[in-house]
Scaffold this motif. Structure first.
Motif, PDB file in Angstrom:
ATOM      1  N   ASN A  25       0.684  -1.253  -0.096  1.00 57.67           N
ATOM      2  CA  ASN A  25       0.062   0.017   0.095  1.00 57.67           C
ATOM      3  C   ASN A  25       0.763   1.165   0.086  1.00 57.67           C
ATOM      4  O   ASN A  25       1.830   1.281   0.736  1.00 57.67           O
ATOM      5  CB  ASN A  25      -0.949   0.145   1.323  1.00 57.67           C
ATOM      6  CG  ASN A  25      -2.016  -1.240   1.291  1.00 57.67           C
ATOM      7  OD1 ASN A  25      -2.213  -1.863   0.269  1.00 57.67           O
ATOM      8  ND2 ASN A  25      -2.081  -1.627   2.550  1.00 57.67           N
ATOM      9  N   ILE A  26       0.475   2.283  -0.655  1.00 62.57           N
ATOM     10  CA  ILE A  26       1.112   3.460  -0.669  1.00 62.57           C
ATOM     11  C   ILE A  26       0.342   4.521  -0.063  1.00 62.57           C
ATOM     12  O   ILE A  26      -0.857   4.816  -0.443  1.00 62.57           O
ATOM     13  CB  ILE A  26       1.432   3.898  -2.046  1.00 62.57           C
ATOM     14  CG1 ILE A  26       2.105   2.747  -3.041  1.00 62.57           C
ATOM     15  CG2 ILE A  26       2.156   5.140  -2.120  1.00 62.57           C
ATOM     16  CD1 ILE A  26       2.198   2.867  -4.407  1.00 62.57           C
ATOM     17  N   ARG A  27       0.714   5.519   0.804  1.00 60.38           N
ATOM     18  CA  ARG A  27       0.158   6.716   1.306  1.00 60.38           C
ATOM     19  C   ARG A  27       0.795   7.822   1.127  1.00 60.38           C
ATOM     20  O   ARG A  27       2.031   7.958   1.443  1.00 60.38           O
ATOM     21  CB  ARG A  27      -0.197   6.283   2.938  1.00 60.38           C
ATOM     22  CG  ARG A  27      -0.823   7.466   3.543  1.00 60.38           C
ATOM     23  CD  ARG A  27      -1.041   7.084   4.837  1.00 60.38           C
ATOM     24  NE  ARG A  27      -1.565   8.231   5.687  1.00 60.38           N
ATOM     25  CZ  ARG A  27      -1.691   8.269   6.863  1.00 60.38           C
ATOM     26  NH1 ARG A  27      -1.585   7.466   7.406  1.00 60.38           N
ATOM     27  NH2 ARG A  27      -2.361   9.508   7.359  1.00 60.38           N
ATOM     28  N   ASN A  28       0.094   8.823   0.360  1.00 60.69           N
ATOM     29  CA  ASN A  28       1.176  10.057   0.087  1.00 60.69           C
ATOM     30  C   ASN A  28       0.312  11.123   0.725  1.00 60.69           C
ATOM     31  O   ASN A  28      -0.650  11.498   0.671  1.00 60.69           O
ATOM     32  CB  ASN A  28       0.834  10.338  -1.476  1.00 60.69           C
ATOM     33  CG  ASN A  28       1.581  11.484  -1.859  1.00 60.69           C
ATOM     34  OD1 ASN A  28       2.200  12.290  -1.174  1.00 60.69           O
ATOM     35  ND2 ASN A  28       1.214  12.061  -2.916  1.00 60.69           N
ATOM     36  N   ASP A  29       0.995  11.888   1.957  1.00 55.70           N
ATOM     37  CA  ASP A  29       0.347  12.899   2.785  1.00 55.70           C
ATOM     38  C   ASP A  29       1.050  14.217   2.259  1.00 55.70           C
ATOM     39  O   ASP A  29       0.712  15.287   2.874  1.00 55.70           O
ATOM     40  CB  ASP A  29       1.024  12.747   4.091  1.00 55.70           C
ATOM     41  CG  ASP A  29       0.013  11.522   4.909  1.00 55.70           C
ATOM     42  OD1 ASP A  29      -1.009  11.216   4.330  1.00 55.70           O
ATOM     43  OD2 ASP A  29       0.553  10.922   5.829  1.00 55.70           O
ATOM     44  N   VAL A  34       0.602   7.937  -7.214  1.00 60.73           N
ATOM     45  CA  VAL A  34      -0.407   8.378  -6.345  1.00 60.73           C
ATOM     46  C   VAL A  34      -0.305   9.957  -6.280  1.00 60.73           C
ATOM     47  O   VAL A  34       0.681  10.597  -5.963  1.00 60.73           O
ATOM     48  CB  VAL A  34       0.024   7.796  -4.873  1.00 60.73           C
ATOM     49  CG1 VAL A  34      -0.884   8.133  -3.933  1.00 60.73           C
ATOM     50  CG2 VAL A  34       0.041   6.178  -5.241  1.00 60.73           C
ATOM     51  N   SER A  88      -3.380  11.209  -0.943  1.00 61.22           N
ATOM     52  CA  SER A  88      -4.066   9.995  -1.360  1.00 61.22           C
ATOM     53  C   SER A  88      -3.570   8.633  -1.204  1.00 61.22           C
ATOM     54  O   SER A  88      -2.304   8.665  -0.819  1.00 61.22           O
ATOM     55  CB  SER A  88      -4.723  10.163  -3.015  1.00 61.22           C
ATOM     56  OG  SER A  88      -3.745  10.053  -3.733  1.00 61.22           O
ATOM     57  N   THR A  89      -4.243   7.877  -1.364  1.00 59.49           N
ATOM     58  CA  THR A  89      -3.536   6.319  -1.160  1.00 59.49           C
ATOM     59  C   THR A  89      -3.707   5.473  -2.268  1.00 59.49           C
ATOM     60  O   THR A  89      -4.574   5.742  -3.142  1.00 59.49           O
ATOM     61  CB  THR A  89      -4.167   5.769   0.158  1.00 59.49           C
ATOM     62  OG1 THR A  89      -5.566   5.507  -0.098  1.00 59.49           O
ATOM     63  CG2 THR A  89      -3.697   6.409   1.335  1.00 59.49           C
ATOM     64  N   SER A  90      -2.975   4.218  -2.356  1.00 60.91           N
ATOM     65  CA  SER A  90      -3.165   3.220  -3.408  1.00 60.91           C
ATOM     66  C   SER A  90      -2.810   2.069  -2.827  1.00 60.91           C
ATOM     67  O   SER A  90      -1.872   1.853  -2.069  1.00 60.91           O
ATOM     68  CB  SER A  90      -2.165   3.389  -4.629  1.00 60.91           C
ATOM     69  OG  SER A  90      -2.402   2.716  -5.421  1.00 60.91           O
ATOM     70  N   ASN A  91      -3.992   1.182  -2.583  1.00 56.81           N
ATOM     71  CA  ASN A  91      -3.767  -0.140  -1.842  1.00 56.81           C
ATOM     72  C   ASN A  91      -3.690  -1.293  -2.975  1.00 56.81           C
ATOM     73  O   ASN A  91      -4.240  -1.287  -4.087  1.00 56.81           O
ATOM     74  CB  ASN A  91      -5.001  -0.389  -1.044  1.00 56.81           C
ATOM     75  CG  ASN A  91      -5.043   0.733   0.201  1.00 56.81           C
ATOM     76  OD1 ASN A  91      -4.024   1.152   0.512  1.00 56.81           O
ATOM     77  ND2 ASN A  91      -6.405   1.250   0.177  1.00 56.81           N
TER      78      ASN A  91
END
Length: 67
Positions: free
Chosen positions: A18-22, A44, A48-51
């Motif tokens: 999973n990728i989380r971009n704050d 991403v 947003s996020t990409s799972n």
């Protein structure tokens, strides 16, 4: 950092991540241990996020006792 690069290597047999971009910027994720290894496998956008991203295997990377 606009030209920054973070590498992640897993040896535990994970098939997805999973990728989380704050940040306020777009993040591109590449296969392999470098950040210029062809086209990105995921992009991403800001905040947003990409799972469930499936990177596939890279047979050219060898890490002794690495996780």
């Amino acid at each position: 950092h606009p030209s920054g690069c973070v590498t992640v290597i897993s040896g535990l047999g994970s098939k997805t991540f999973n990728i989380r971009n704050d940040s306020r910027r777009t993040v591109e994720v590449f296969r392999g241990a470098t950040c210029d290894n062809g086209a990105p496998i995921a992009t991403v956008g800001p905040h947003s996020t990409s799972n469930g991203v499936e990177p596939g295997k890279s047979h050219s990377v060898k890490v002794k006792d690495g996780v």
